[in-house]
Design a protein around this motif. Structure first.
Motif, mmCIF file in Angstrom:
data_model
loop_
_atom_site.group_PDB
_atom_site.id
_atom_site.type_symbol
_atom_site.label_atom_id
_atom_site.label_comp_id
_atom_site.label_asym_id
_atom_site.label_seq_id
_atom_site.Cartn_x
_atom_site.Cartn_y
_atom_site.Cartn_z
ATOM 1 N N PHE A 102 0.809 -1.221 0.000
ATOM 2 C CA PHE A 102 0.000 0.000 0.000
ATOM 3 C C PHE A 102 0.841 1.270 0.000
ATOM 4 O O PHE A 102 0.317 2.370 0.130
ATOM 5 C CB PHE A 102 -0.941 0.011 1.206
ATOM 6 N N PHE A 147 8.371 13.707 9.362
ATOM 7 C CA PHE A 147 9.008 12.855 8.352
ATOM 8 C C PHE A 147 8.228 12.908 7.051
ATOM 9 O O PHE A 147 6.997 12.907 7.066
ATOM 10 C CB PHE A 147 9.070 11.412 8.853
ATOM 11 N N VAL A 149 8.016 11.649 2.763
ATOM 12 C CA VAL A 149 8.473 10.897 1.595
ATOM 13 C C VAL A 149 8.048 11.673 0.350
ATOM 14 O O VAL A 149 6.879 12.071 0.224
ATOM 15 C CB VAL A 149 7.894 9.469 1.547
ATOM 16 N N SER A 151 8.524 12.162 -4.059
ATOM 17 C CA SER A 151 8.887 11.520 -5.321
ATOM 18 C C SER A 151 9.791 12.450 -6.118
ATOM 19 O O SER A 151 9.499 13.641 -6.263
ATOM 20 C CB SER A 151 7.618 11.223 -6.122
ATOM 21 N N LYS A 173 12.013 7.331 -6.385
ATOM 22 C CA LYS A 173 11.849 7.553 -7.826
ATOM 23 C C LYS A 173 12.883 8.536 -8.375
ATOM 24 O O LYS A 173 12.530 9.592 -8.918
ATOM 25 C CB LYS A 173 10.422 8.031 -8.132
ATOM 26 N N LEU B 140 -2.311 3.624 1.022
ATOM 27 C CA LEU B 140 -1.805 4.792 1.745
ATOM 28 C C LEU B 140 -1.375 5.891 0.781
ATOM 29 O O LEU B 140 -1.813 7.036 0.911
ATOM 30 C CB LEU B 140 -0.622 4.340 2.613
ATOM 31 N N THR B 141 -0.525 5.553 -0.189
ATOM 32 C CA THR B 141 0.026 6.560 -1.095
ATOM 33 C C THR B 141 0.099 6.020 -2.515
ATOM 34 O O THR B 141 0.471 4.881 -2.735
ATOM 35 C CB THR B 141 1.465 6.944 -0.680
ATOM 36 N N TYR B 142 -0.241 6.899 -3.448
ATOM 37 C CA TYR B 142 -0.194 6.590 -4.878
ATOM 38 C C TYR B 142 0.896 7.425 -5.558
ATOM 39 O O TYR B 142 1.171 8.553 -5.149
ATOM 40 C CB TYR B 142 -1.510 6.976 -5.554
ATOM 41 N N ARG B 143 1.459 6.876 -6.591
ATOM 42 C CA ARG B 143 2.277 7.596 -7.583
ATOM 43 C C ARG B 143 3.228 8.652 -7.008
ATOM 44 O O ARG B 143 4.288 8.288 -6.522
ATOM 45 C CB ARG B 143 1.347 8.200 -8.619
ATOM 46 N N ASN B 144 2.884 9.928 -7.060
ATOM 47 C CA ASN B 144 3.811 10.963 -6.612
ATOM 48 C C ASN B 144 3.267 11.757 -5.427
ATOM 49 O O ASN B 144 3.581 12.930 -5.240
ATOM 50 C CB ASN B 144 4.161 11.879 -7.786
ATOM 51 N N ASP B 145 2.467 11.089 -4.615
ATOM 52 C CA ASP B 145 1.937 11.716 -3.406
ATOM 53 C C ASP B 145 3.054 12.193 -2.479
ATOM 54 O O ASP B 145 4.102 11.552 -2.374
ATOM 55 C CB ASP B 145 1.110 10.692 -2.615
ATOM 56 N N VAL B 146 2.781 13.279 -1.782
ATOM 57 C CA VAL B 146 3.649 13.711 -0.684
ATOM 58 C C VAL B 146 3.115 13.055 0.588
ATOM 59 O O VAL B 146 1.958 13.271 0.965
ATOM 60 C CB VAL B 146 3.643 15.245 -0.535
ATOM 61 N N PHE B 147 3.952 12.243 1.211
ATOM 62 C CA PHE B 147 3.533 11.487 2.389
ATOM 63 C C PHE B 147 4.247 12.019 3.629
ATOM 64 O O PHE B 147 5.436 12.322 3.589
ATOM 65 C CB PHE B 147 3.857 10.008 2.213
ATOM 66 N N MET B 148 3.507 12.121 4.734
ATOM 67 C CA MET B 148 4.073 12.709 5.946
ATOM 68 C C MET B 148 3.710 11.892 7.179
ATOM 69 O O MET B 148 2.606 11.375 7.272
ATOM 70 C CB MET B 148 3.474 14.112 6.099
ATOM 71 N N VAL B 149 4.650 11.792 8.092
ATOM 72 C CA VAL B 149 4.358 11.224 9.410
ATOM 73 C C VAL B 149 4.546 12.331 10.432
ATOM 74 O O VAL B 149 5.572 13.020 10.444
ATOM 75 C CB VAL B 149 5.284 10.036 9.752
ATOM 76 N N LEU B 150 3.525 12.514 11.259
ATOM 77 C CA LEU B 150 3.539 13.573 12.265
ATOM 78 C C LEU B 150 3.308 12.965 13.647
ATOM 79 O O LEU B 150 2.627 11.948 13.778
ATOM 80 C CB LEU B 150 2.424 14.583 11.976
ATOM 81 N N SER B 151 3.839 13.620 14.655
ATOM 82 C CA SER B 151 3.612 13.194 16.031
ATOM 83 C C SER B 151 2.482 14.011 16.646
ATOM 84 O O SER B 151 2.454 15.248 16.515
ATOM 85 C CB SER B 151 4.892 13.403 16.844
ATOM 86 N N LYS B 162 1.435 21.648 8.815
ATOM 87 C CA LYS B 162 2.127 20.549 8.126
ATOM 88 C C LYS B 162 1.134 19.695 7.331
ATOM 89 O O LYS B 162 1.411 19.298 6.201
ATOM 90 C CB LYS B 162 2.850 19.651 9.135
ATOM 91 N N VAL B 165 0.295 20.495 3.689
ATOM 92 C CA VAL B 165 1.185 20.293 2.543
ATOM 93 C C VAL B 165 1.361 18.816 2.190
ATOM 94 O O VAL B 165 2.195 18.470 1.363
ATOM 95 C CB VAL B 165 2.571 20.964 2.740
ATOM 96 N N ALA B 166 0.564 17.942 2.807
ATOM 97 C CA ALA B 166 0.689 16.507 2.527
ATOM 98 C C ALA B 166 -0.509 16.005 1.725
ATOM 99 O O ALA B 166 -1.619 16.512 1.862
ATOM 100 C CB ALA B 166 0.794 15.733 3.834
#
Ligand code: SAM
Ligand code: SAM
Lengths: 237, 237
Positions: A102, A147, A149, A151, A173, B140-151, B162, B165-166
């Motif tokens: 996923f 954090f 991620v 592309s 990528k 969770l994420t496709y192709r060129n998504d911007v993925f973020m983990v936050l606390s 934050k 922008v995700a």
């Protein structure tokens, strides 16, 4: 007749020892094993788990042509229909997914077509993000880091803007996008901190500093880790 | 005499079947197994792999008091010294790490103290991020998504800024921060899209919508997944 179950099986990043016990169990019990493959028949996902496959399993390569004329939609429709025939016939089907299914994976395209018709279970896999930090030997994120991620396909402007709001990041990528990404790292003063890795966990793995990378030959299986700078000592949190 | 090797072993998120073949092999061959534990002796990481441990292995709980007066530094110093004695004596030591060791894990504090003195290897683990998306059953994420983990410990302002922008995000460390996080999700119109999961991959796992969560009793082992909205069909990429 009972319908078969569809499994999205994360097989990790290349080292066969990085698959989970659950993935192994399912791989060895399903009747049908499907995997993304190129026109010449090569499948990276299959090669990771080749030693675990059984000779009596039906194999279904999901082939996408190198040069796509239009959208890939028609190819996924066709692949999904082929898998649906097996599932409708009561056969369990495992779709092999590089890394985690996923997480930026192509399994979604099969999932979105079949999960409403058939029982579907996803087996998480070791992602290239975690595997790469482990192989480089650098803690990725501490405590309350932001954090991200990204592309490498994103534009220079977008990459620059997004990287500025992260404490730690991974850029996937790369390939032909490497030069652009390097430019952004230079502008942001991140060249020293960042590390490049290709073929993480595979036999031909290489870890390089950004300046050591030969810009022209960056492979698909490569990424850049920008680890957290926070090294202060905290509580288990 | 040869020095021992230090392993940071990711044991995944709770289901023992989600450890890797490599983690299992190392767990069963090291002489010393260390793990974070609470003052009452409980260790979540140990409980995940209890069935795989050998009766002749030396166990070293790394205890942090519930209420820390000052910094945890002194406790990590002490734990690292205890492990250094075993390593200097030629014994291999595995430190068990919930999820992935380098992803918001406390293994860093041991790593930073010992990796320059002893050969250190990190075995990546299934992270709560990937495991949770798999259990919820949402890409969770496709192709060129911007993925973020936050606390969840971050302030309302920072979380709001934050998250904007995700394309997709995971919010960890909820517990008493849940109410604040929910407030931010409401402001950003993300309540419908977000999913809450507690004790992912464990027997007591629950998946809830944000509005179903009892705000007062959100446990430590919980997180919120905000999946990508991009469902368009693309190429394998
Ligand atoms: C379509 S994404 C798939 C990610 C995968 N689902 C995962 O969880 O790691 C492909 C990108 O992941 C990264 N990647 C995957 N495997 C890798 C490896 N073994 N070494 C370095 N990068 C890798 C590369 O950046 C590649 O372009
Ligand atoms: C200190 S971080 C450790 C993360 C871990 N190293 C990993 O890779 O998942 C702890 C946070 O991870 C999340 N978490 C860990 N295990 C979880 C689980 N089984 N279910 C839900 N959340 C979990 C929770 O948000 C928790 O507050």
């Amino acid at each position: 007749m009972n319908l078969g179950c569809l499994y999205g099986v994360g097989v990790g990043t290349g080292n066969p020892e990085l698959i989970t016990l659950k993935a192994l169990r399912i791989l060895q019990t399903v009747s049908v094993v499907a995997y993304p493959a190129s026109e010449d028949g090569n499948s990276f996902a299959r090669s990771i788990v080749a030693e675990f496959l059984q000779s009596n399993q039906i194999e279904v390569p999901i082939v996408l042509p190198f040069k796509l004329e239009k959208s890939a939609q028609a190819f996924y429709n066709k692949a999904a229909e082929e898998l649906a025939v097996h599932l409708s016939g009561g056969k369990d089907v495992a779709v092999l997914c590089e890394g985690d299914p996923f997480f930026y994976g192509s399994f979604m395209y099969i999932f979105n077509r079949l999960s409403q018709r058939f029982t579907t279970e996803v087996i998480p896999g070791i992602s290239s993000v975690m595997a790469s930090a482990a192989m480089i030997g650098v803690p990725l994120t501490y405590r309350n880091d932001v954090f991200m991620v990204l592309s490498g396909i994103l534009s220079e402007e977008v990459l620059r803007e997004k990287l500025q709001v992260a404490d730690a990041a991974v850029i996937i990528k790369l390939g032909r996008n490497f030069r652009k990404v390097k430019q952004v790292l230079q502008e942001l003063g991140l060249v020293e901190r960042a590390k490049y890795i290709e073929y993480a966990t595979m036999e031909n793995q290489r870890v390089l500093s950004i300046n050591e990378v030969e810009v022209e030959t960056v492979p698909y299986f490569s990424l850049i880790v920008i680890p957290s700078q926070l090294k202060e000592l905290g509580v288990w949190s």
